[in-house]
Design a protein around this motif. Sequence first.
Motif, PDB file in Angstrom:
ATOM      1  N   VAL A 262     -23.052  28.676 -48.206  1.00  0.00           N
ATOM      2  CA  VAL A 262     -22.221  28.151 -46.686  1.00  0.00           C
ATOM      3  C   VAL A 262     -21.261  26.870 -47.311  1.00  0.00           C
ATOM      4  CG1 VAL A 262     -22.362  27.263 -44.732  1.00  0.00           C
ATOM      5  CG2 VAL A 262     -24.087  29.117 -45.334  1.00  0.00           C
ATOM      6  N   GLN A 263     -20.078  26.998 -46.844  1.00  0.00           N
ATOM      7  CA  GLN A 263     -19.337  25.653 -47.138  1.00  0.00           C
ATOM      8  C   GLN A 263     -18.772  25.176 -45.759  1.00  0.00           C
ATOM      9  OE1 GLN A 263     -16.188  26.249 -49.957  1.00  0.00           O
ATOM     10  NE2 GLN A 263     -16.103  23.887 -50.522  1.00  0.00           N
ATOM     11  N   LEU A 264     -18.713  23.977 -45.744  1.00  0.00           N
ATOM     12  CA  LEU A 264     -18.241  23.249 -44.421  1.00  0.00           C
ATOM     13  C   LEU A 264     -17.248  22.336 -44.723  1.00  0.00           C
ATOM     14  CD1 LEU A 264     -21.402  22.584 -42.144  1.00  0.00           C
ATOM     15  CD2 LEU A 264     -19.999  24.644 -42.161  1.00  0.00           C
ATOM     16  N   VAL A 265     -16.023  22.395 -44.602  1.00  0.00           N
ATOM     17  CA  VAL A 265     -14.925  21.635 -44.798  1.00  0.00           C
ATOM     18  C   VAL A 265     -14.349  20.750 -43.667  1.00  0.00           C
ATOM     19  CG1 VAL A 265     -12.863  21.407 -46.459  1.00  0.00           C
ATOM     20  CG2 VAL A 265     -14.513  22.946 -47.114  1.00  0.00           C
ATOM     21  N   GLU A 266     -14.483  19.643 -43.658  1.00  0.00           N
ATOM     22  CA  GLU A 266     -13.930  18.765 -42.523  1.00  0.00           C
ATOM     23  C   GLU A 266     -12.490  18.220 -43.002  1.00  0.00           C
ATOM     24  OE1 GLU A 266     -18.128  17.403 -42.763  1.00  0.00           O
ATOM     25  OE2 GLU A 266     -16.586  17.602 -44.250  1.00  0.00           O
ATOM     26  N   SER A 267     -11.714  18.100 -41.870  1.00  0.00           N
ATOM     27  CA  SER A 267     -10.208  17.555 -41.802  1.00  0.00           C
ATOM     28  C   SER A 267     -10.019  16.829 -40.911  1.00  0.00           C
ATOM     29  CB  SER A 267      -9.190  18.646 -42.174  1.00  0.00           C
ATOM     30  OG  SER A 267      -9.306  19.573 -41.277  1.00  0.00           O
ATOM     31  N   GLY A 268      -8.814  16.293 -40.605  1.00  0.00           N
ATOM     32  CA  GLY A 268      -8.370  15.491 -39.410  1.00  0.00           C
ATOM     33  C   GLY A 268      -8.528  14.037 -39.355  1.00  0.00           C
ATOM     34  N   GLY A 269      -9.489  13.341 -40.353  1.00  0.00           N
ATOM     35  CA  GLY A 269      -9.714  12.056 -40.287  1.00  0.00           C
ATOM     36  C   GLY A 269      -8.487  11.189 -40.624  1.00  0.00           C
ATOM     37  N   GLY A 270      -8.826   9.880 -40.151  1.00  0.00           N
ATOM     38  CA  GLY A 270      -7.527   9.014 -40.507  1.00  0.00           C
ATOM     39  C   GLY A 270      -7.641   7.730 -39.858  1.00  0.00           C
ATOM     40  N   SER A 271      -6.809   6.968 -39.868  1.00  0.00           N
ATOM     41  CA  SER A 271      -6.825   5.400 -39.184  1.00  0.00           C
ATOM     42  C   SER A 271      -5.818   5.727 -37.769  1.00  0.00           C
ATOM     43  CB  SER A 271      -5.855   4.418 -40.096  1.00  0.00           C
ATOM     44  OG  SER A 271      -6.864   4.603 -41.352  1.00  0.00           O
ATOM     45  N   VAL A 272      -6.303   4.961 -36.967  1.00  0.00           N
ATOM     46  CA  VAL A 272      -5.813   5.091 -35.726  1.00  0.00           C
ATOM     47  C   VAL A 272      -6.116   3.629 -34.905  1.00  0.00           C
ATOM     48  CG1 VAL A 272      -7.642   5.962 -34.730  1.00  0.00           C
ATOM     49  CG2 VAL A 272      -5.524   6.261 -33.556  1.00  0.00           C
ATOM     50  N   GLN A 273      -4.988   3.331 -33.928  1.00  0.00           N
ATOM     51  CA  GLN A 273      -5.274   1.881 -33.380  1.00  0.00           C
ATOM     52  C   GLN A 273      -6.510   2.355 -32.078  1.00  0.00           C
ATOM     53  OE1 GLN A 273      -1.523   0.232 -32.509  1.00  0.00           O
ATOM     54  NE2 GLN A 273      -1.599  -0.909 -34.193  1.00  0.00           N
ATOM     55  N   ALA A 274      -7.139   1.324 -31.497  1.00  0.00           N
ATOM     56  CA  ALA A 274      -8.015   1.354 -30.591  1.00  0.00           C
ATOM     57  C   ALA A 274      -7.114   2.139 -29.438  1.00  0.00           C
ATOM     58  CB  ALA A 274      -8.636   0.029 -30.065  1.00  0.00           C
ATOM     59  N   GLY A 275      -7.758   3.005 -28.865  1.00  0.00           N
ATOM     60  CA  GLY A 275      -7.273   3.653 -27.557  1.00  0.00           C
ATOM     61  C   GLY A 275      -6.695   4.982 -27.915  1.00  0.00           C
ATOM     62  N   GLY A 276      -6.379   5.133 -29.328  1.00  0.00           N
ATOM     63  CA  GLY A 276      -5.703   6.275 -29.699  1.00  0.00           C
ATOM     64  C   GLY A 276      -6.498   7.513 -29.817  1.00  0.00           C
ATOM     65  N   SER A 277      -6.103   8.646 -30.277  1.00  0.00           N
ATOM     66  CA  SER A 277      -6.859   9.834 -30.339  1.00  0.00           C
ATOM     67  C   SER A 277      -6.790  10.372 -31.700  1.00  0.00           C
ATOM     68  CB  SER A 277      -6.125  10.921 -29.358  1.00  0.00           C
ATOM     69  OG  SER A 277      -6.262  10.459 -27.948  1.00  0.00           O
ATOM     70  N   LEU A 278      -7.703  11.181 -32.083  1.00  0.00           N
ATOM     71  CA  LEU A 278      -7.712  12.039 -33.409  1.00  0.00           C
ATOM     72  C   LEU A 278      -8.515  13.453 -33.105  1.00  0.00           C
ATOM     73  CD1 LEU A 278      -8.706   9.671 -36.151  1.00  0.00           C
ATOM     74  CD2 LEU A 278      -6.799  10.821 -36.019  1.00  0.00           C
ATOM     75  N   THR A 279      -8.062  14.527 -33.728  1.00  0.00           N
ATOM     76  CA  THR A 279      -8.997  15.558 -33.655  1.00  0.00           C
ATOM     77  C   THR A 279      -9.609  15.948 -34.938  1.00  0.00           C
ATOM     78  OG1 THR A 279      -7.566  16.534 -31.759  1.00  0.00           O
ATOM     79  CG2 THR A 279      -8.865  17.968 -32.955  1.00  0.00           C
ATOM     80  N   LEU A 280     -10.620  16.263 -35.175  1.00  0.00           N
ATOM     81  CA  LEU A 280     -11.333  16.529 -36.323  1.00  0.00           C
ATOM     82  C   LEU A 280     -11.627  18.122 -36.561  1.00  0.00           C
ATOM     83  CD1 LEU A 280     -14.096  13.723 -36.819  1.00  0.00           C
ATOM     84  CD2 LEU A 280     -11.916  13.600 -37.647  1.00  0.00           C
ATOM     85  N   SER A 281     -11.648  18.557 -37.768  1.00  0.00           N
ATOM     86  CA  SER A 281     -11.887  19.998 -37.607  1.00  0.00           C
ATOM     87  C   SER A 281     -12.791  20.297 -38.813  1.00  0.00           C
ATOM     88  CB  SER A 281     -10.459  20.893 -37.989  1.00  0.00           C
ATOM     89  OG  SER A 281      -9.520  20.557 -36.868  1.00  0.00           O
ATOM     90  N   CYS A 282     -13.344  21.250 -38.753  1.00  0.00           N
ATOM     91  CA  CYS A 282     -14.640  21.699 -39.592  1.00  0.00           C
ATOM     92  C   CYS A 282     -14.317  23.327 -39.808  1.00  0.00           C
ATOM     93  CB  CYS A 282     -15.935  21.393 -39.308  1.00  0.00           C
ATOM     94  SG  CYS A 282     -17.173  22.021 -40.258  1.00  0.00           S
ATOM     95  N   ALA A 283     -13.788  23.672 -41.120  1.00  0.00           N
ATOM     96  CA  ALA A 283     -13.808  24.997 -41.439  1.00  0.00           C
ATOM     97  C   ALA A 283     -15.039  25.717 -42.250  1.00  0.00           C
ATOM     98  CB  ALA A 283     -12.498  25.348 -42.107  1.00  0.00           C
ATOM     99  N   ALA A 284     -15.588  26.708 -41.740  1.00  0.00           N
ATOM    100  CA  ALA A 284     -16.845  27.090 -42.314  1.00  0.00           C
ATOM    101  C   ALA A 284     -16.507  28.337 -42.968  1.00  0.00           C
ATOM    102  CB  ALA A 284     -17.620  27.253 -40.897  1.00  0.00           C
TER     103      ALA A 284
ATOM    104  N   GLN B  13     -13.280  10.274 -43.212  1.00  0.00           N
ATOM    105  CA  GLN B  13     -13.047   9.119 -42.764  1.00  0.00           C
ATOM    106  C   GLN B  13     -12.318   9.038 -41.385  1.00  0.00           C
ATOM    107  OE1 GLN B  13     -15.006   6.051 -44.413  1.00  0.00           O
ATOM    108  NE2 GLN B  13     -14.072   4.994 -42.081  1.00  0.00           N
ATOM    109  N   VAL B  14     -12.978   8.069 -40.371  1.00  0.00           N
ATOM    110  CA  VAL B  14     -12.127   7.804 -39.244  1.00  0.00           C
ATOM    111  C   VAL B  14     -12.452   6.273 -39.030  1.00  0.00           C
ATOM    112  CG1 VAL B  14     -12.134   7.779 -36.545  1.00  0.00           C
ATOM    113  CG2 VAL B  14     -12.679   9.787 -38.235  1.00  0.00           C
ATOM    114  N   THR B  15     -11.057   5.669 -39.077  1.00  0.00           N
ATOM    115  CA  THR B  15     -11.017   4.140 -38.960  1.00  0.00           C
ATOM    116  C   THR B  15     -10.139   3.782 -37.958  1.00  0.00           C
ATOM    117  OG1 THR B  15     -10.901   3.996 -41.448  1.00  0.00           O
ATOM    118  CG2 THR B  15     -10.422   2.150 -40.096  1.00  0.00           C
ATOM    119  N   VAL B  16     -10.832   3.003 -36.850  1.00  0.00           N
ATOM    120  CA  VAL B  16     -10.006   2.592 -35.615  1.00  0.00           C
ATOM    121  C   VAL B  16      -9.961   1.186 -35.877  1.00  0.00           C
ATOM    122  CG1 VAL B  16     -10.305   2.668 -33.226  1.00  0.00           C
ATOM    123  CG2 VAL B  16     -11.311   4.417 -34.465  1.00  0.00           C
TER     124      VAL B  16
END
Length: 125
Positions: A1-23, A120-123
């Motif tokens: 089984v392999q789980l791979v995340e994507s979608g992290g990044g840097s955003v300012q407070a109040g912003g949005s991000l969507t993380l994904s995990c492919a299995a 990594q998610v950095t706000v």
Amino acid sequence: VQLVESGGGSVQAGGSLTLSCAASGLSNTPYHVAWFRQAPGKEREAVATIRYDGTTAYSDSVKGRFTISKDNPFKNLSLQMNSLHPADTAIYSCAAVKYGLTISRSLRPDSYIYWGQGTQVTVSS
């Protein structure tokens, strides 16, 4: 089984991000899946979980801001994160285990067998 995340990044407070995990490599059984996060110097904590039947659970700190979703059968897991705070800064990892868990157990990292490497998610304020 392999789980791979994507979608992290840097955003300012109040912003949005969507993380994904492919299995991949999953057997044909139902899974309980979740997002956890770990900030520097802190323990890993549950963010949101979703059972094979769609039952969800969220930590109090993200309720109303984050939404977990997945497809059936489980191949992809998502975490929509809105109104992000600097306190949300962490490494986010997806996790999975066969069959379903009680809500209380679903919030414990030791309940899960399979883990991704994290993203990594950095706000910033």
